[in-house]
Design an enzyme around this catalytic site. Structure first.
Site, mmCIF file in Angstrom:
data_model
loop_
_atom_site.group_PDB
_atom_site.id
_atom_site.type_symbol
_atom_site.label_atom_id
_atom_site.label_comp_id
_atom_site.label_asym_id
_atom_site.label_seq_id
_atom_site.Cartn_x
_atom_site.Cartn_y
_atom_site.Cartn_z
ATOM 1 C CG ASP A 135 -10.138 5.571 -2.126
ATOM 2 O OD1 ASP A 135 -11.022 6.273 -1.581
ATOM 3 O OD2 ASP A 135 -9.127 5.178 -1.527
ATOM 4 C CG HIS A 142 -4.148 11.235 3.400
ATOM 5 N ND1 HIS A 142 -3.560 10.334 4.267
ATOM 6 C CD2 HIS A 142 -4.275 10.584 2.216
ATOM 7 C CE1 HIS A 142 -3.349 9.190 3.628
ATOM 8 N NE2 HIS A 142 -3.774 9.310 2.387
ATOM 9 C CD GLU A 208 -5.538 4.897 2.874
ATOM 10 O OE1 GLU A 208 -6.447 4.810 2.027
ATOM 11 O OE2 GLU A 208 -4.376 5.248 2.600
ATOM 12 C CG ASP A 242 -8.919 2.278 0.896
ATOM 13 O OD1 ASP A 242 -9.069 1.109 0.508
ATOM 14 O OD2 ASP A 242 -8.279 3.138 0.261
ATOM 15 C CE1 TYR A 253 3.683 6.334 -5.272
ATOM 16 C CE2 TYR A 253 5.270 4.757 -4.397
ATOM 17 C CZ TYR A 253 4.908 6.052 -4.696
ATOM 18 O OH TYR A 253 5.775 7.077 -4.430
ATOM 19 C CB SER A 266 -12.707 -1.425 1.167
ATOM 20 O OG SER A 266 -11.642 -1.429 0.241
ATOM 21 C CB THR A 358 -6.689 8.959 4.283
ATOM 22 O OG1 THR A 358 -6.439 7.676 3.728
ATOM 23 C CG2 THR A 358 -6.440 8.941 5.779
HETATM 24 CA CA CA Z 1 -7.773 5.329 0.299
#
Ligand code: CA
Length: 425
Positions: A135, A142, A208, A242, A253, A266, A358
């Site tokens: 991805d 975004h 997304e 997504d 993250y 997804s 996105t």
């Molecule tokens: Ca994404």
């Protein structure tokens, strides 16, 4: 090889609606199961699903070098591996067969009975067995919005963003076809005052809005794909939702990026629209400043003008369109993404899928996620039924649509739908 299938003046002998996403100029590829539960590779014109396995058995692809069972498979991977020349020959042949005035199949009722289905008789499957899914993060709007919301509005774009098509390796096992419901995921969230992380169903489930491209075998391990060749290895595109759990994402993250906040599901639209079919809709992307390094530099018209839309449909209620965006807003083109992906010698295989990231436009009504539309829950997005949303609630269906339109020719993707069900205990 000429793309005769793209001729905008062509009409088909099948009954189709004027505004269909699937005119004879589209000829996408997908996998479906017939009413007898036979899985086959097919295409679609209007509301007709066309069994390519049956067409092949009946000799309609004679003269094209194909293995006997190429269309009698549960994925398009082998067909995609046959390469661009074969994709073009097949699209052109299908176009000929269904062209107004061609009586060969039209007047052969027995053949029609085994080749043609109505869309409501069949069930769409995943079109490819996705080996690897990557991805990207290719919309500047975004990335700027998310950088502002998660980190620092003053330095929303990190210094590498304007130099590298940023991406991460995603999870392919949870890619599902449109119409498959998902359950709200469980996970850990940021600790409160007691220092102990939260645990439970995500409260901030989001969509997304993305497109994804599907590749053929592009390179051997250790070799690179030069930018001018990159598009030769792109078979086609799908719409891509997504799904994201923002509360899980925010806690996990750092430092390695997205993980369980993304990998629970997804959703893709089931018909792969070929890059060839999108040829008439080429356009320039945003101006790239600073100029990319030489290995990422390419000529004009490497983006595609494809209108994108997302609607929220609460259970038993009418839908509300919450955003309208466009694939052309991608800062990094697909060619740049694929080239960058292989610059270290990483091999890309047939059926690999690359998400765009996105796709948010420049205005507030073109943002591609609820995170941005609600500005992380600060604003509410009104629905037609008088209710409002900041994120996605149980039993909401997210409906994504995409189509390109120019001079009366419309090439679309159909819908990419997914319903969010309550978390499983
Ligand atoms: Ca994404």
């Amino acid at each position: 090889m000429p793309l005769t299938a793209n001729d905008p003046s062509r009409k088909t002998w099948l009954d189709t609606l004027v505004n269909t996403d699937f005119p004879i100029q589209n000829i996408p590829f997908g996998v479906f199961s017939t009413p007898d539960d036979i899985i086959t590779i097919g295409t679609r014109i209007g509301d007709y699903a066309i069994d390519l396995g049956a067409l092949h058995q009946l000799g309609y692809f004679d003269g094209i070098d194909l293995s006997d069972d190429i269309f009698m498979q549960d994925s398009l991977n082998n067909f995609i591996a046959d390469g661009r020349k074969t994709w073009r020959l097949i699209r052109n042949r299908i176009s000929e067969l269904f062209l107004e005035g061609n009586s060969k199949l039209r007047d052969h009722q027995e053949h029609r009975n085994v080749v043609l289905f109505m869309m409501n008789e069949i069930k769409m499957q995943l079109p490819v067995d996705v080996g690897d899914y990557t991805d990207f993060y290719a919309s500047k709007e975004h990335a700027t919005n998310v950088g502002s919301l998660f980190r620092d509005p003053e330095n929303a774009l990190l210094p590498n963003w304007l130099r590298i098509p940023i991406g991460y390796h995603g999870r392919s096992s949870s890619i599902i076809p449109s119409g498959t419901p998902i359950h709200r995921p469980y996970g850990q969230t940021k600790p409160g005052d007691n220092g102990i992380p939260g645990f439970g169903p995500s409260k901030l489930v989001d969509f997304e809005l993305e497109m994804a491209f599907i590749t053929t075998d592009a390179n051997q391990l250790g070799k690179r794909v030069p930018i001018e060749k990159a598009e030769d290895y792109i078979f086609g595109l799908v719409l891509f939702n997504d799904w994201s759990a923002r509360d899980i994402q925010a806690w996990e993250y750092v430092p390695l990026g997205p993980f369980l906040g993304k990998s629970f599901a997804s959703t893709i639209s089931p018909w792969i629209v070929t890059l060839d079919a999108l040829e008439p809709f080429r356009t320039n992307g945003p101006k790239q400043d600073p100029t990319p390094l030489p290995y990422l530099k390419h000529g004009e018209n490497k983006n595609f003008d494809i209108k994108l839309q997302v609607a929220i449909q609460p259970e038993n209620d009418e839908e509300t369109v919450v955003t309208n965006s466009n694939f052309k807003y991608m800062y990094w083109s697909m060619a740049q993404q694929l080239t960058h992906h292989t610059v270290n010698g990483c091999n890309v295989r047939s059926g690999d899928m690359m998400g765009s990231g996105t796709i948010s436009g420049p205005t507030k009504d073109s943002y591609g996620s609820m995170l941005e539309l609600s500005w992380r829950g600060q604003n509410s997005v009104p629905l037609k039924n008088g209710k409002e949303r900041k994120f996605i609630q149980d039993n909401d269906t997210i409906v994504m649509r995409a189509f390109a339109e120019k001079n009366g020719l419309r090439i679309g993707f159909g819908e990419c739908n997914g319903k969010v069900l309550a978390a499983i205990d």
